[in-house]
Design a protein around this motif. Structure first.
Motif, PDB file in Angstrom:
ATOM      1  N   GLY A   1     -21.083 -57.617 -33.447  1.00 27.05           N
ATOM      2  CA  GLY A   1     -19.821 -57.439 -33.274  1.00 27.05           C
ATOM      3  C   GLY A   1     -19.814 -57.041 -31.775  1.00 27.05           C
ATOM      4  O   GLY A   1     -18.617 -57.026 -31.001  1.00 27.05           O
ATOM      5  N   ASN A   2     -20.804 -56.961 -30.962  1.00 24.75           N
ATOM      6  CA  ASN A   2     -21.004 -56.888 -29.642  1.00 24.75           C
ATOM      7  C   ASN A   2     -21.243 -58.406 -28.698  1.00 24.75           C
ATOM      8  O   ASN A   2     -22.272 -58.865 -29.164  1.00 24.75           O
ATOM      9  CB  ASN A   2     -21.843 -55.992 -29.147  1.00 24.75           C
ATOM     10  CG  ASN A   2     -21.392 -54.637 -29.509  1.00 24.75           C
ATOM     11  OD1 ASN A   2     -21.310 -53.957 -30.783  1.00 24.75           O
ATOM     12  ND2 ASN A   2     -20.937 -53.705 -28.295  1.00 24.75           N
ATOM     13  N   LEU A   3     -20.365 -58.957 -28.217  1.00 24.30           N
ATOM     14  CA  LEU A   3     -20.585 -60.106 -27.640  1.00 24.30           C
ATOM     15  C   LEU A   3     -21.043 -60.138 -25.999  1.00 24.30           C
ATOM     16  O   LEU A   3     -20.581 -59.217 -25.397  1.00 24.30           O
ATOM     17  CB  LEU A   3     -19.212 -60.995 -27.592  1.00 24.30           C
ATOM     18  CG  LEU A   3     -18.648 -61.261 -28.586  1.00 24.30           C
ATOM     19  CD1 LEU A   3     -17.445 -62.200 -28.622  1.00 24.30           C
ATOM     20  CD2 LEU A   3     -19.731 -61.931 -29.670  1.00 24.30           C
ATOM     21  N   CYS A   4     -22.127 -60.807 -25.765  1.00 24.84           N
ATOM     22  CA  CYS A   4     -22.697 -60.910 -24.407  1.00 24.84           C
ATOM     23  C   CYS A   4     -22.520 -62.420 -23.903  1.00 24.84           C
ATOM     24  O   CYS A   4     -22.925 -63.383 -24.561  1.00 24.84           O
ATOM     25  CB  CYS A   4     -24.251 -60.648 -24.448  1.00 24.84           C
ATOM     26  SG  CYS A   4     -25.081 -60.808 -22.661  1.00 24.84           S
ATOM     27  N   ARG A   5     -21.306 -62.371 -22.779  1.00 29.08           N
ATOM     28  CA  ARG A   5     -21.329 -63.797 -22.220  1.00 29.08           C
ATOM     29  C   ARG A   5     -22.444 -64.318 -21.625  1.00 29.08           C
ATOM     30  O   ARG A   5     -22.541 -65.427 -21.516  1.00 29.08           O
ATOM     31  CB  ARG A   5     -20.404 -63.560 -21.347  1.00 29.08           C
ATOM     32  CG  ARG A   5     -18.964 -63.313 -21.810  1.00 29.08           C
ATOM     33  CD  ARG A   5     -17.748 -62.962 -20.857  1.00 29.08           C
ATOM     34  NE  ARG A   5     -16.425 -62.540 -21.399  1.00 29.08           N
ATOM     35  CZ  ARG A   5     -15.781 -61.638 -20.817  1.00 29.08           C
ATOM     36  NH1 ARG A   5     -15.955 -61.143 -19.551  1.00 29.08           N
ATOM     37  NH2 ARG A   5     -14.750 -61.331 -21.296  1.00 29.08           N
ATOM     38  N   CYS A   6     -23.480 -63.554 -21.185  1.00 31.64           N
ATOM     39  CA  CYS A   6     -24.612 -64.094 -20.444  1.00 31.64           C
ATOM     40  C   CYS A   6     -25.831 -64.452 -21.551  1.00 31.64           C
ATOM     41  O   CYS A   6     -26.833 -64.869 -21.170  1.00 31.64           O
ATOM     42  CB  CYS A   6     -25.169 -63.025 -19.666  1.00 31.64           C
ATOM     43  SG  CYS A   6     -24.066 -62.639 -18.185  1.00 31.64           S
ATOM     44  N   GLY A   7     -25.569 -64.116 -22.793  1.00 42.78           N
ATOM     45  CA  GLY A   7     -26.625 -64.664 -23.962  1.00 42.78           C
ATOM     46  C   GLY A   7     -27.765 -63.635 -23.918  1.00 42.78           C
ATOM     47  O   GLY A   7     -29.003 -64.241 -24.095  1.00 42.78           O
ATOM     48  N   THR A   8     -27.928 -62.478 -23.493  1.00 43.95           N
ATOM     49  CA  THR A   8     -29.100 -61.505 -23.321  1.00 43.95           C
ATOM     50  C   THR A   8     -29.578 -61.052 -24.710  1.00 43.95           C
ATOM     51  O   THR A   8     -30.245 -60.141 -24.680  1.00 43.95           O
ATOM     52  CB  THR A   8     -28.980 -60.554 -22.231  1.00 43.95           C
ATOM     53  OG1 THR A   8     -27.943 -59.400 -22.728  1.00 43.95           O
ATOM     54  CG2 THR A   8     -28.710 -61.229 -21.065  1.00 43.95           C
ATOM     55  N   TYR A   9     -29.045 -61.661 -25.996  1.00 42.21           N
ATOM     56  CA  TYR A   9     -29.401 -61.041 -27.107  1.00 42.21           C
ATOM     57  C   TYR A   9     -30.946 -60.740 -27.485  1.00 42.21           C
ATOM     58  O   TYR A   9     -31.137 -59.903 -27.988  1.00 42.21           O
ATOM     59  CB  TYR A   9     -28.782 -62.025 -28.209  1.00 42.21           C
ATOM     60  CG  TYR A   9     -27.407 -62.379 -28.066  1.00 42.21           C
ATOM     61  CD1 TYR A   9     -26.500 -60.877 -28.208  1.00 42.21           C
ATOM     62  CD2 TYR A   9     -26.713 -63.499 -27.683  1.00 42.21           C
ATOM     63  CE1 TYR A   9     -25.160 -61.257 -28.197  1.00 42.21           C
ATOM     64  CE2 TYR A   9     -25.365 -63.484 -27.700  1.00 42.21           C
ATOM     65  CZ  TYR A   9     -24.592 -62.428 -27.774  1.00 42.21           C
ATOM     66  OH  TYR A   9     -23.211 -62.693 -27.513  1.00 42.21           O
ATOM     67  N   SER A  10     -31.694 -61.478 -26.993  1.00 40.00           N
ATOM     68  CA  SER A  10     -33.309 -61.345 -27.380  1.00 40.00           C
ATOM     69  C   SER A  10     -33.736 -60.221 -26.386  1.00 40.00           C
ATOM     70  O   SER A  10     -34.492 -59.450 -27.051  1.00 40.00           O
ATOM     71  CB  SER A  10     -33.957 -62.571 -27.007  1.00 40.00           C
ATOM     72  OG  SER A  10     -34.156 -62.936 -25.561  1.00 40.00           O
ATOM     73  N   ARG A  11     -33.269 -60.062 -25.590  1.00 38.05           N
ATOM     74  CA  ARG A  11     -33.506 -58.886 -24.486  1.00 38.05           C
ATOM     75  C   ARG A  11     -32.934 -57.642 -24.954  1.00 38.05           C
ATOM     76  O   ARG A  11     -33.525 -56.370 -25.072  1.00 38.05           O
ATOM     77  CB  ARG A  11     -33.491 -59.102 -23.072  1.00 38.05           C
ATOM     78  CG  ARG A  11     -34.122 -60.144 -22.546  1.00 38.05           C
ATOM     79  CD  ARG A  11     -34.057 -60.140 -21.051  1.00 38.05           C
ATOM     80  NE  ARG A  11     -32.580 -60.317 -20.336  1.00 38.05           N
ATOM     81  CZ  ARG A  11     -32.371 -61.191 -19.558  1.00 38.05           C
ATOM     82  NH1 ARG A  11     -32.784 -62.367 -19.465  1.00 38.05           N
ATOM     83  NH2 ARG A  11     -30.912 -60.890 -18.989  1.00 38.05           N
ATOM     84  N   ILE A  12     -31.846 -57.773 -25.599  1.00 37.68           N
ATOM     85  CA  ILE A  12     -31.299 -56.684 -26.186  1.00 37.68           C
ATOM     86  C   ILE A  12     -32.097 -56.051 -27.307  1.00 37.68           C
ATOM     87  O   ILE A  12     -32.246 -55.009 -27.549  1.00 37.68           O
ATOM     88  CB  ILE A  12     -29.659 -56.934 -26.480  1.00 37.68           C
ATOM     89  CG1 ILE A  12     -28.737 -56.997 -25.435  1.00 37.68           C
ATOM     90  CG2 ILE A  12     -29.013 -55.851 -27.388  1.00 37.68           C
ATOM     91  CD1 ILE A  12     -27.422 -57.805 -25.374  1.00 37.68           C
ATOM     92  N   ARG A  13     -32.382 -57.079 -28.220  1.00 36.77           N
ATOM     93  CA  ARG A  13     -33.176 -56.693 -29.476  1.00 36.77           C
ATOM     94  C   ARG A  13     -34.445 -56.165 -29.032  1.00 36.77           C
ATOM     95  O   ARG A  13     -34.945 -55.076 -29.592  1.00 36.77           O
ATOM     96  CB  ARG A  13     -33.350 -57.935 -30.440  1.00 36.77           C
ATOM     97  CG  ARG A  13     -34.020 -57.431 -31.714  1.00 36.77           C
ATOM     98  CD  ARG A  13     -34.706 -58.597 -32.463  1.00 36.77           C
ATOM     99  NE  ARG A  13     -33.452 -59.379 -32.882  1.00 36.77           N
ATOM    100  CZ  ARG A  13     -33.671 -60.953 -32.978  1.00 36.77           C
ATOM    101  NH1 ARG A  13     -34.995 -61.257 -33.186  1.00 36.77           N
ATOM    102  NH2 ARG A  13     -32.862 -61.475 -33.550  1.00 36.77           N
TER     103      ARG A  13
END
Length: 155
Positions: free
Chosen positions: A129-141
């Motif tokens: 449910g948290n969107l990242c416009r920059c697409g840093t999802y792998s770094r977030i994980r």
């Protein structure tokens, strides 16, 4: 109407419209600007805070729902930035623009409280449910796993 809330451990009495979104009470009345306005519809997660330890979207939560309860914002998670998630975020260079990061961290903090060593699927489900416009999802994980103390091979 006066609304009494404990914000980041400090009791506050707010003389505001009880239907005012909690986000605006935090930002405009209390000056806690770490919580961001993103979409205003609880779709992006930028406004995520904890209400009695549970994740809520402050943009659609009327301040009356916080009456007599505890609210934690990014400023209250760790005032000096020493929370394991905040440290991991910096060490792994998670943010690009940084706009969504307070909401990301607040959601991740609730996840780690409930599941101290989450799987990839649990992280993805919790953070969906948290969107990242920059697409840093792998770094977030990776930062969530680092904060959880998981060895680098498991990140």
């Amino acid at each position: 109407m006066s609304v009494r809330i404990r914000v980041n451990g400090v009791e506050k009495a707010l003389d505001v419209d009880p239907e005012m979104p909690l986000l605006w009470a935090l930002r405009d009345v209390l000056g806690l600007t770490g919580t961001k306005y993103g979409c205003g519809q609880a779709l992006c997660g930028s406004c995520t805070v904890h209400l009695d330890g549970e994740v809520v979207r402050a943009c659609v939560t009327p301040v009356r729902r916080a009456d007599g309860r505890a609210v934690t914002t990014i400023e209250g998670l760790s005032p000096d930035g020493s929370h394991p998630l905040q440290r991991a975020w910096v060490e792994l260079g998670v943010p690009q623009c940084g706009f969504c990061q307070a909401g990301q961290i607040m959601t991740a903090a609730a996840l780690l409280k409930a599941k101290p060593r989450p799987s990839d699927d649990e992280i993805d489900q919790s953070m969906a449910g948290n969107l990242c416009r920059c697409g840093t999802y792998s770094r977030i994980r990776a930062a969530i796993k680092k904060a959880a103390g998981m060895p680098e091979g498991e990140r």
